[in-house]
Design an enzyme around this catalytic site. Structure first.
Site, PDB file in Angstrom:
ATOM      1  N   CYS A 114      32.014  33.129  41.412  1.00 29.64           N
ATOM      2  CA  CYS A 114      32.981  32.521  40.762  1.00 29.64           C
ATOM      3  C   CYS A 114      34.368  32.065  41.607  1.00 29.64           C
ATOM      4  O   CYS A 114      35.480  31.266  41.129  1.00 29.64           O
ATOM      5  CB  CYS A 114      34.478  33.898  39.679  1.00 29.64           C
ATOM      6  SG  CYS A 114      32.649  34.697  38.284  1.00 29.64           S
ATOM      7  N   HIS A 251      41.129  31.294  38.538  1.00 31.46           N
ATOM      8  CA  HIS A 251      39.942  31.552  37.462  1.00 31.46           C
ATOM      9  C   HIS A 251      40.289  32.291  36.383  1.00 31.46           C
ATOM     10  O   HIS A 251      40.693  32.824  36.255  1.00 31.46           O
ATOM     11  CB  HIS A 251      39.082  32.132  38.783  1.00 31.46           C
ATOM     12  CG  HIS A 251      38.107  32.907  37.961  1.00 31.46           C
ATOM     13  ND1 HIS A 251      37.168  32.039  37.718  1.00 31.46           N
ATOM     14  CD2 HIS A 251      37.202  33.634  38.250  1.00 31.46           C
ATOM     15  CE1 HIS A 251      35.974  32.641  37.029  1.00 31.46           C
ATOM     16  NE2 HIS A 251      36.667  33.673  37.178  1.00 31.46           N
ATOM     17  N   ASN A 281      34.711  32.607  30.504  1.00 30.67           N
ATOM     18  CA  ASN A 281      34.506  33.209  32.097  1.00 30.67           C
ATOM     19  C   ASN A 281      33.362  32.124  32.962  1.00 30.67           C
ATOM     20  O   ASN A 281      32.278  32.494  32.030  1.00 30.67           O
ATOM     21  CB  ASN A 281      34.169  34.297  32.560  1.00 30.67           C
ATOM     22  CG  ASN A 281      34.214  34.234  34.639  1.00 30.67           C
ATOM     23  OD1 ASN A 281      33.668  32.778  35.132  1.00 30.67           O
ATOM     24  ND2 ASN A 281      34.475  35.810  34.989  1.00 30.67           N
TER      25      ASN A 281
HETATM   26  O1  UT7 Z   1      34.858  36.867  36.873  1.00 30.92           O
HETATM   27  C1  UT7 Z   1      34.097  37.188  38.346  1.00 30.92           C
HETATM   28  C2  UT7 Z   1      35.362  38.089  37.953  1.00 30.92           C
HETATM   29  N1  UT7 Z   1      34.737  39.090  37.131  1.00 30.92           N
HETATM   30  C3  UT7 Z   1      36.152  39.840  36.522  1.00 30.92           C
HETATM   31  O2  UT7 Z   1      36.981  39.252  36.518  1.00 30.92           O
HETATM   32  C4  UT7 Z   1      35.583  40.391  35.785  1.00 30.92           C
HETATM   33  C5  UT7 Z   1      36.638  41.827  35.813  1.00 30.92           C
HETATM   34  N2  UT7 Z   1      37.058  42.591  35.330  1.00 30.92           N
HETATM   35  C6  UT7 Z   1      37.671  42.788  33.605  1.00 30.92           C
HETATM   36  O3  UT7 Z   1      37.716  41.370  32.435  1.00 30.92           O
HETATM   37  C7  UT7 Z   1      37.417  44.057  32.279  1.00 30.92           C
HETATM   38  O4  UT7 Z   1      37.027  45.146  32.908  1.00 30.92           O
HETATM   39  C8  UT7 Z   1      36.425  43.930  31.249  1.00 30.92           C
HETATM   40  C9  UT7 Z   1      36.597  43.558  30.269  1.00 30.92           C
HETATM   41  C10 UT7 Z   1      35.001  43.266  31.919  1.00 30.92           C
HETATM   42  C11 UT7 Z   1      36.340  45.264  30.399  1.00 30.92           C
HETATM   43  O5  UT7 Z   1      37.444  45.583  30.289  1.00 30.92           O
HETATM   44  P1  UT7 Z   1      37.830  46.914  30.723  1.00 30.92           P
HETATM   45  O6  UT7 Z   1      39.345  46.949  29.975  1.00 30.92           O
HETATM   46  O7  UT7 Z   1      37.915  47.481  32.131  1.00 30.92           O
HETATM   47  O8  UT7 Z   1      37.156  47.604  29.791  1.00 30.92           O
HETATM   48  P2  UT7 Z   1      36.242  49.375  30.429  1.00 30.92           P
HETATM   49  O9  UT7 Z   1      34.164  48.809  31.038  1.00 30.92           O
HETATM   50  O10 UT7 Z   1      36.540  50.451  31.292  1.00 30.92           O
HETATM   51  O11 UT7 Z   1      35.094  49.585  28.839  1.00 30.92           O
HETATM   52  C12 UT7 Z   1      36.200  50.341  28.226  1.00 30.92           C
HETATM   53  C13 UT7 Z   1      35.395  51.123  26.817  1.00 30.92           C
HETATM   54  C14 UT7 Z   1      33.919  51.088  26.923  1.00 30.92           C
HETATM   55  O12 UT7 Z   1      33.900  52.200  26.642  1.00 30.92           O
HETATM   56  P3  UT7 Z   1      34.144  54.082  26.523  1.00 30.92           P
HETATM   57  O13 UT7 Z   1      32.980  54.402  27.908  1.00 30.92           O
HETATM   58  O14 UT7 Z   1      35.392  53.882  27.097  1.00 30.92           O
HETATM   59  O15 UT7 Z   1      33.749  54.481  24.819  1.00 30.92           O
HETATM   60  C15 UT7 Z   1      32.754  50.088  27.265  1.00 30.92           C
HETATM   61  O16 UT7 Z   1      31.805  50.581  26.938  1.00 30.92           O
HETATM   62  O17 UT7 Z   1      34.939  49.329  25.967  1.00 30.92           O
HETATM   63  C16 UT7 Z   1      33.403  49.519  26.413  1.00 30.92           C
HETATM   64  N3  UT7 Z   1      32.758  48.348  25.990  1.00 30.92           N
HETATM   65  C17 UT7 Z   1      32.687  47.512  25.272  1.00 30.92           C
HETATM   66  N4  UT7 Z   1      33.669  47.625  23.725  1.00 30.92           N
HETATM   67  C18 UT7 Z   1      33.129  46.692  22.118  1.00 30.92           C
HETATM   68  C19 UT7 Z   1      32.983  47.484  26.846  1.00 30.92           C
HETATM   69  N5  UT7 Z   1      32.938  46.021  26.387  1.00 30.92           N
HETATM   70  C20 UT7 Z   1      32.909  45.941  25.044  1.00 30.92           C
HETATM   71  C21 UT7 Z   1      31.952  45.229  23.772  1.00 30.92           C
HETATM   72  N6  UT7 Z   1      32.785  45.452  22.895  1.00 30.92           N
HETATM   73  N7  UT7 Z   1      31.748  43.809  24.321  1.00 30.92           N
END
Ligand code: UT7
Length: 324
Positions: A114, A251, A281
């Site tokens: 990225c 980004h 993204n």
């Molecule tokens: O471009 C390269 C660099 N990449 C990035 O910059 C990405 C950086 N990360 C992010 O943007 C965020 O971390 C995400 C969008 C990927 C995830 O958001 P988050 O607020 O960090 O959520 P999390 O990973 O801590 O997950 C929270 C909850 C989890 O459920 P539990 O374990 O709390 O029950 C996940 O399983 O959200 C759940 N979850 C979803 N729920 C519904 C993860 N993906 C989804 C989904 N729909 N698509």
């Protein structure tokens, strides 16, 4: 007098197919509401069957050349930032070179995921400052839809396909921060974070393309801190500060990362180009896409101070400060 690499043209290409968040609701346990709230993404584009990274890169390159009032013959080098090249080799850049009808000069790919466009633009700047090229086409092009695991809700909803391109050319400046062109760059990598964001396949391991794997919340933690730090480092090198910034063109991974970084930099969101809602993204394509869209919207104008910043797999991260 100082040589500067000045953006002379910009363009982009997005594949025709638009995929709304709601389309994922049928295949994984997710919702439009969750995706919007946690990422800011509303839709993304996916390449058509048979449509490749170099096809999209060539389309963006043609648009940038047209914007610059130049032809492929006027360019000395093509750099494509991508992690999703058509083939293992030759480079996507040589394929773009051929598709735009350019038979001289040289072409190569840059792979910093990225952060790829920021790395490619810094390399183009170095080629121009060292006199090895006068005009360079710098392209970010990706088909991340081809490396997504569509059963993994935590990654498949985040990414999209597309391409953006700029033509940078050597111009003479006074050597001050008022010059048009690239004023400073800052690049960083730390390979000890490999497991946070990677693809689980490759030529010398599985012999397959593999699928993207990410510990999103870990990457998130690094992102805001490292992006603000690299942007400040580049501004420092240019003798500038946050208050001088007209536009952050970040980004486009997650609106919460974009907002967090802008806040740390003390730059209001009115001065940030945001496209994540429409593109998702697009990895190395996201910054040149946002530059092109930002110009078309009338946001970025000649003379504006633009800060680009990106982070991705590696981890690799960096920033380019330029006057448009
Ligand atoms: O471009 C390269 C660099 N990449 C990035 O910059 C990405 C950086 N990360 C992010 O943007 C965020 O971390 C995400 C969008 C990927 C995830 O958001 P988050 O607020 O960090 O959520 P999390 O990973 O801590 O997950 C929270 C909850 C989890 O459920 P539990 O374990 O709390 O029950 C996940 O399983 O959200 C759940 N979850 C979803 N729920 C519904 C993860 N993906 C989804 C989904 N729909 N698509």
């Amino acid at each position: 007098m100082t040589t500067r690499a000045v953006v002379r043209g910009v363009g982009h290409y997005l594949p025709a197919r638009v995929v709304e968040n709601s389309e994922f609701e049928a295949s994984v346990e997710t919702s439009d509401e969750w995706i919007r709230a946690r990422t800011g993404i509303e839709r993304r584009h996916f390449a058509a069957e048979g449509e490749t990274t170099s096809d999209m890169g060539a389309a963006a390159a043609k648009a940038a050349l047209a914007d610059a009032g130049l032809t492929a013959d006027d360019v000395d080098a093509v750099i494509v930032a991508t992690s999703t090249a058509d083939l293992t080799f030759p480079s996507a850049a040589t394929m773009v070179q051929s598709k735009i009808g350019m038979t001289k000069g040289f072409a190569f790919d840059v792979q910093a995921v990225c952060a790829g466009f920021v790395f490619a633009l810094s390399n183009a700047n170095a080629l121009i400052l060292s006199g090895q090229a006068k005009r360079v086409l710098v392209i970010g092009a990706e088909t991340f839809s081809r490396i997504l695991d569509f059963t993994d809700r935590s990654t498949c909803v985040l990414f999209g396909d597309g391409a953006g391109a700029v033509v940078v050319e050597a111009q003479t400046g006074a050597g001050t921060a008022d010059d048009r062109g690239i004023l400073a760059t800052d690049l960083n990598s730390d390979g000890s974070y490999r497991d946070l964001l990677y693809v689980d396949g490759g030529v010398s391991t599985t012999g397959t393309a593999g699928h993207l794997r990410m510990q999103g919340n870990q990457v998130f933690r690094h992102a805001v801190e490292k992006l603000a730090a690299t942007a400040h480092a580049a501004l420092d090198k240019a003798g500038l500060e946050s208050g001088d910034v007209d536009w952050i063109v970040p980004h486009q991974a997650n609106i919460r990362i974009i907002e967090g970084t802008a806040k740390r930099m003390q730059v209001p969101m009115e001065r940030v180009v945001v496209t994540v809602q429409d593109h998702g993204n697009t990895s190395a394509a996201s910054i040149p896409l946002a530059l092109s869209v930002g110009k078309a919207r009338g946001q970025i104008k000649e003379g504006d101070l633009v800060v680009t910043e990106a982070i991705g797999g590696g981890l690799s991260w960096g920033s380019v400060v330029l006057r448009w």
